[in-house]
Design a protein around this motif. Structure first.
Motif, PDB file in Angstrom:
ATOM      1  N   UNK A 193       0.820  -1.208   0.000  1.00 31.87           N
ATOM      2  CA  UNK A 193       0.000   0.000   0.000  1.00 31.87           C
ATOM      3  C   UNK A 193       0.856   1.262   0.000  1.00 31.87           C
ATOM      4  N   UNK A 194       0.525   2.194  -0.891  1.00 30.59           N
ATOM      5  CA  UNK A 194       1.117   3.525  -0.799  1.00 30.59           C
ATOM      6  C   UNK A 194      -0.018   4.536  -0.699  1.00 30.59           C
ATOM      7  N   UNK A 195       0.134   5.487   0.204  1.00 32.18           N
ATOM      8  CA  UNK A 195      -0.939   6.430   0.507  1.00 32.18           C
ATOM      9  C   UNK A 195      -0.862   7.675  -0.373  1.00 32.18           C
ATOM     10  N   UNK A 196      -2.011   8.065  -0.885  1.00 32.55           N
ATOM     11  CA  UNK A 196      -2.119   9.339  -1.589  1.00 32.55           C
ATOM     12  C   UNK A 196      -2.214  10.449  -0.550  1.00 32.55           C
ATOM     13  N   UNK A 197      -1.720  11.641  -0.895  1.00 34.17           N
ATOM     14  CA  UNK A 197      -1.667  12.748   0.065  1.00 34.17           C
ATOM     15  C   UNK A 197      -2.971  13.514   0.131  1.00 34.17           C
ATOM     16  N   UNK A 198      -3.818  13.167   1.098  1.00 33.04           N
ATOM     17  CA  UNK A 198      -5.135  13.800   1.200  1.00 33.04           C
ATOM     18  C   UNK A 198      -5.030  15.301   1.433  1.00 33.04           C
ATOM     19  N   UNK A 199      -4.111  15.702   2.285  1.00 31.80           N
ATOM     20  CA  UNK A 199      -4.012  17.134   2.612  1.00 31.80           C
ATOM     21  C   UNK A 199      -3.600  17.968   1.403  1.00 31.80           C
ATOM     22  N   UNK A 200      -2.974  17.326   0.434  1.00 32.18           N
ATOM     23  CA  UNK A 200      -2.538  18.019  -0.775  1.00 32.18           C
ATOM     24  C   UNK A 200      -3.409  17.589  -1.957  1.00 32.18           C
ATOM     25  N   UNK A 201      -4.713  17.496  -1.701  1.00 34.62           N
ATOM     26  CA  UNK A 201      -5.689  17.119  -2.726  1.00 34.62           C
ATOM     27  C   UNK A 201      -5.366  15.757  -3.345  1.00 34.62           C
ATOM     28  N   UNK A 202      -5.071  14.794  -2.481  1.00 33.98           N
ATOM     29  CA  UNK A 202      -4.820  13.420  -2.893  1.00 33.98           C
ATOM     30  C   UNK A 202      -3.674  13.343  -3.906  1.00 33.98           C
ATOM     31  N   UNK A 203      -2.615  14.078  -3.638  1.00 34.34           N
ATOM     32  CA  UNK A 203      -1.483  14.124  -4.561  1.00 34.34           C
ATOM     33  C   UNK A 203      -0.642  12.857  -4.475  1.00 34.34           C
ATOM     34  N   UNK A 204       0.062  12.573  -5.548  1.00 34.48           N
ATOM     35  CA  UNK A 204       1.032  11.478  -5.580  1.00 34.48           C
ATOM     36  C   UNK A 204       2.290  11.925  -4.863  1.00 34.48           C
ATOM     37  N   UNK A 205       2.804  11.073  -3.971  1.00 38.31           N
ATOM     38  CA  UNK A 205       3.986  11.393  -3.168  1.00 38.31           C
ATOM     39  C   UNK A 205       5.042  10.328  -3.426  1.00 38.31           C
ATOM     40  N   UNK A 206       6.085  10.670  -4.161  1.00 36.03           N
ATOM     41  CA  UNK A 206       7.094   9.687  -4.543  1.00 36.03           C
ATOM     42  C   UNK A 206       7.822   9.126  -3.319  1.00 36.03           C
ATOM     43  N   UNK A 207       8.008   9.940  -2.290  1.00 34.61           N
ATOM     44  CA  UNK A 207       8.687   9.438  -1.088  1.00 34.61           C
ATOM     45  C   UNK A 207       7.827   8.405  -0.368  1.00 34.61           C
ATOM     46  N   UNK A 208       6.523   8.596  -0.397  1.00 30.82           N
ATOM     47  CA  UNK A 208       5.619   7.606   0.191  1.00 30.82           C
ATOM     48  C   UNK A 208       5.679   6.286  -0.581  1.00 30.82           C
ATOM     49  N   UNK A 209       5.798   6.374  -1.901  1.00 34.06           N
ATOM     50  CA  UNK A 209       5.904   5.155  -2.703  1.00 34.06           C
ATOM     51  C   UNK A 209       7.234   4.455  -2.427  1.00 34.06           C
ATOM     52  N   UNK A 210       8.284   5.227  -2.265  1.00 33.35           N
ATOM     53  CA  UNK A 210       9.583   4.626  -1.933  1.00 33.35           C
ATOM     54  C   UNK A 210       9.506   3.926  -0.566  1.00 33.35           C
ATOM     55  N   UNK A 211       8.796   4.546   0.382  1.00 31.31           N
ATOM     56  CA  UNK A 211       8.613   3.899   1.686  1.00 31.31           C
ATOM     57  C   UNK A 211       7.892   2.562   1.540  1.00 31.31           C
ATOM     58  N   UNK A 212       6.838   2.553   0.718  1.00 29.95           N
ATOM     59  CA  UNK A 212       6.038   1.342   0.534  1.00 29.95           C
ATOM     60  C   UNK A 212       6.845   0.221  -0.109  1.00 29.95           C
ATOM     61  N   UNK A 213       7.671   0.576  -1.091  1.00 26.18           N
ATOM     62  CA  UNK A 213       8.441  -0.478  -1.766  1.00 26.18           C
ATOM     63  C   UNK A 213       9.548  -1.004  -0.844  1.00 26.18           C
ATOM     64  N   UNK A 214      10.129  -0.120  -0.016  1.00 20.06           N
ATOM     65  CA  UNK A 214      11.133  -0.586   0.949  1.00 20.06           C
ATOM     66  C   UNK A 214      10.513  -1.535   1.962  1.00 20.06           C
ATOM     67  N   UNK A 215       9.310  -1.178   2.429  1.00 20.72           N
ATOM     68  CA  UNK A 215       8.626  -2.017   3.414  1.00 20.72           C
ATOM     69  C   UNK A 215       8.319  -3.391   2.842  1.00 20.72           C
ATOM     70  N   UNK A 216       7.898  -3.428   1.569  1.00 21.88           N
ATOM     71  CA  UNK A 216       7.600  -4.709   0.925  1.00 21.88           C
ATOM     72  C   UNK A 216       8.877  -5.541   0.751  1.00 21.88           C
ATOM     73  N   UNK A 217       9.950  -4.897   0.336  1.00 20.10           N
ATOM     74  CA  UNK A 217      11.215  -5.612   0.144  1.00 20.10           C
ATOM     75  C   UNK A 217      11.764  -6.146   1.477  1.00 20.10           C
ATOM     76  N   UNK A 218      11.550  -5.376   2.547  1.00 16.78           N
ATOM     77  CA  UNK A 218      11.996  -5.828   3.870  1.00 16.78           C
ATOM     78  C   UNK A 218      11.287  -7.108   4.296  1.00 16.78           C
ATOM     79  N   UNK A 219      10.100  -7.330   3.750  1.00 13.86           N
ATOM     80  CA  UNK A 219       9.335  -8.547   4.042  1.00 13.86           C
ATOM     81  C   UNK A 219       9.683  -9.680   3.074  1.00 13.86           C
ATOM     82  N   UNK A 220      10.655  -9.419   2.206  1.00 19.33           N
ATOM     83  CA  UNK A 220      11.059 -10.442   1.253  1.00 19.33           C
ATOM     84  C   UNK A 220      10.199 -10.501   0.008  1.00 19.33           C
ATOM     85  N   UNK A 221       9.423  -9.441  -0.251  1.00 18.29           N
ATOM     86  CA  UNK A 221       8.535  -9.438  -1.403  1.00 18.29           C
ATOM     87  C   UNK A 221       9.248  -8.902  -2.649  1.00 18.29           C
TER      88      UNK A 221
END
Length: 530
Positions: A226-254
């Protein structure tokens, strides 16, 4: 043998008593009753595919089932409700809420469905170009009752290729890269079937998201990152949030293999900027991800100064796709579109397509094989796609009526979006970001702390409880935000703005009255407990 015959006779007798009743008149409990010991049958609760049990689809979940029960009560005159009708704002199903079909689409389809009408044109009052289009389709398919090629009718795929090329500034598209499917959903399912090998394969999915993606990922046995869209910024795409999500998935061996992007957004109604889109493409190149671009709302953009930009055109501008439509880099893009949205709104015809760019021949062959297992998507839906992407041109007999009808639908949607946004933001404790596109609003609701605590104590999500109380009080069907995903501690609902404009006024009044009463009731309850 005699006992078996008696059992069959009894079954036939029971079936005969149900013939006059419609399925809607048979309650869920009645439909599921059985004299058989459930513990002895092969397929039962404990032996079903666990992946199916994990898949959830809130848009048509328990809340809608309760709405259907209430609808049955209203129809039969049983039950006591403070309203006379149910209004289904839970799903993007335009024609179920009164949106008129486009005449040109239905006229051509009627001729293709019943070619006898073309023998004596005096029997209809259709414009001449509807007959020409019908003849073209019949020449291509022979009969609408026959299977087409598994990839889809070639003529329709050629129409789509021409549409894409025109939309994207002349960059060529190829019919062999296109598959016609039963709505965009079927194309998504087929691609995920090819993509997800086991529980270690992950797909990046936006939160909030249309639950097609989470449910299919679960059904295929994959992992939803899961990567979260930025609600406070009108549901904007946040590349740092996506990087967090992919790191979290990789840490789980995904192994993260793809990213889903919905633009314009469902359920948020937001729209990505071109800068966001370039960033997404660059991220896919960096991480070797398939970009799954859900672009089914490309005709639903309501800002006066804005137009739709496809990911395909961004890829071409970045030098990854040649003007001949050939991928020039190790990049894969699957773009989805559908007849269900826009001004056409032909959900029930189940027409859609996917364009597959950058995929090796071996993958296309396997996509074709999976399509072949289902033989082909329904042919009327395929024709509807052709009519959507290749409407009457200026100067043709049907053009004026098509333009008038299309602009009427679009203009009404735009007005309703503005009214809904304003009405939601005028309610205390409710905030709705600008509705730039699609067919939905996803307002955040600041629910009373005492109400939230009581819900959590009984194991119920507060947004589900709010939506259920809204339904029981007003007859309005919305979807709890938890069905789409939301940040912990926040609560939303998704509602469409598809009811006709006169009905929409009533919907907004019902919603407002309920919400004010709800907030007042729980404020008083909180004071009494102090």
């Amino acid at each position: 043998m005699v006992a078996m015959r008696m059992m069959v006779a009894a079954a036939v007798g029971v079936a005969a008593t149900l013939v006059p009743e419609t399925l809607a008149q048979v309650s869920k409990a009645e439909a599921c009753e059985t004299e058989v010991d459930a513990s002895k049958v092969q397929l039962r609760e404990g032996t079903m595919n666990s992946k199916v049990l994990r898949a959830e689809y809130a848009v048509r979940g328990p809340l809608l089932l309760r709405a259907l029960e209430i609808e049955d009560d209203l129809r039969s005159g049983t039950g006591d409700y403070p309203f006379s009708r149910i209004v289904k704002c839970n799903i993007g199903n335009p024609q179920s809420l009164g949106q008129k079909p486009i005449s040109f689409t239905r006229q051509v389809l009627s001729l293709v469905m019943n070619p006898e009408l073309m023998k004596d044109r005096s029997t209809t009052s259709y414009p001449s170009d509807t007959y020409e289009r019908a003849e073209q389709y019949l020449d291509a398919i022979g009969s609408i009752g026959a299977y087409s090629e598994s990839q889809g009718v070639r003529l329709v795929r050629e129409e789509i290729a021409a549409f894409i090329s025109e939309r994207d500034g002349g960059v060529r598209a190829h019919s062999q890269d296109l598959f016609l499917t039963a709505g965009a959903s079927e194309a998504v399912k087929t691609l995920l079937t090819l993509l997800i090998r086991d529980e270690n394969d992950a797909v990046l999915i936006p939160i909030p998201q249309y639950p097609l993606y989470s449910s299919l990922t679960a059904l295929m046995g994959g992992y939803m990152a899961e990567y979260y869209m930025g609600e406070e910024d009108n549901w904007a795409f946040d590349i740092e949030e996506v990087r967090r999500a992919i790191r979290a998935a990789k840490d789980l061996g995904k192994t993260v293999r793809a990213i889903v992007v919905i633009n314009p957004g469902n359920p948020t109604g937001s729209k990505l900027t071109e800068e966001d889109m370039r960033e997404i493409v660059s991220f896919c190149l960096e991480e070797n991800l398939i970009l799954m671009a859900d672009e089914v709302y490309q005709k639903n953009i309501y800002r006066d100064d804005d137009t739709f930009t496809s990911f395909r055109s961004i890829v071409q501008k970045m030098g990854l796709l040649s003007e001949e439509g050939i991928m020039q880099a190790s990049f894969q893009l699957a773009s989805f579109h559908s007849t269900s949205k826009g001004v056409v709104g032909e959900c029930g015809l189940r027409g859609g397509y996917v364009e597959m760019l950058g995929f090796p021949r071996a993958v296309i062959d396997q996509f074709y094989k999976l399509s072949s297992i289902g033989l082909c998507s329904n042919v009327p839906g395929q024709i509807a796609v052709g009519l959507m992407v290749n409407p009457p041109r200026e100067g043709s007999p049907s053009f004026a009526q098509y333009e008038e009808e299309s602009m009427a639908v679009f203009g009404s949607l735009k007005r309703r979006a503005a009214k809904l946004e304003a009405a939601l933001n005028a309610m205390p404790g409710v905030s709705c970001k600008p509705l730039e596109g699609a067919m939905y609003a996803f307002p955040k609701i600041e629910l009373p702390e005492s109400f939230v605590a009581a819900c959590l104590d009984r194991g119920q999500s507060p947004d589900v409880a709010y939506a259920l109380e809204l339904l029981e009080s007003t007859g309005l069907v919305v979807v709890p935000g938890s069905g789409f995903g939301q940040r912990e501690g926040t609560y939303h609902v998704r509602t469409t703005f598809l009811p006709p404009e006169d009905v929409m006024e009533d919907v907004l009044e019902r919603f407002k009255a309920f919400h004010l009463s709800f907030m007042e009731k729980h404020a008083q309850a909180a004071q009494e407990t102090q």
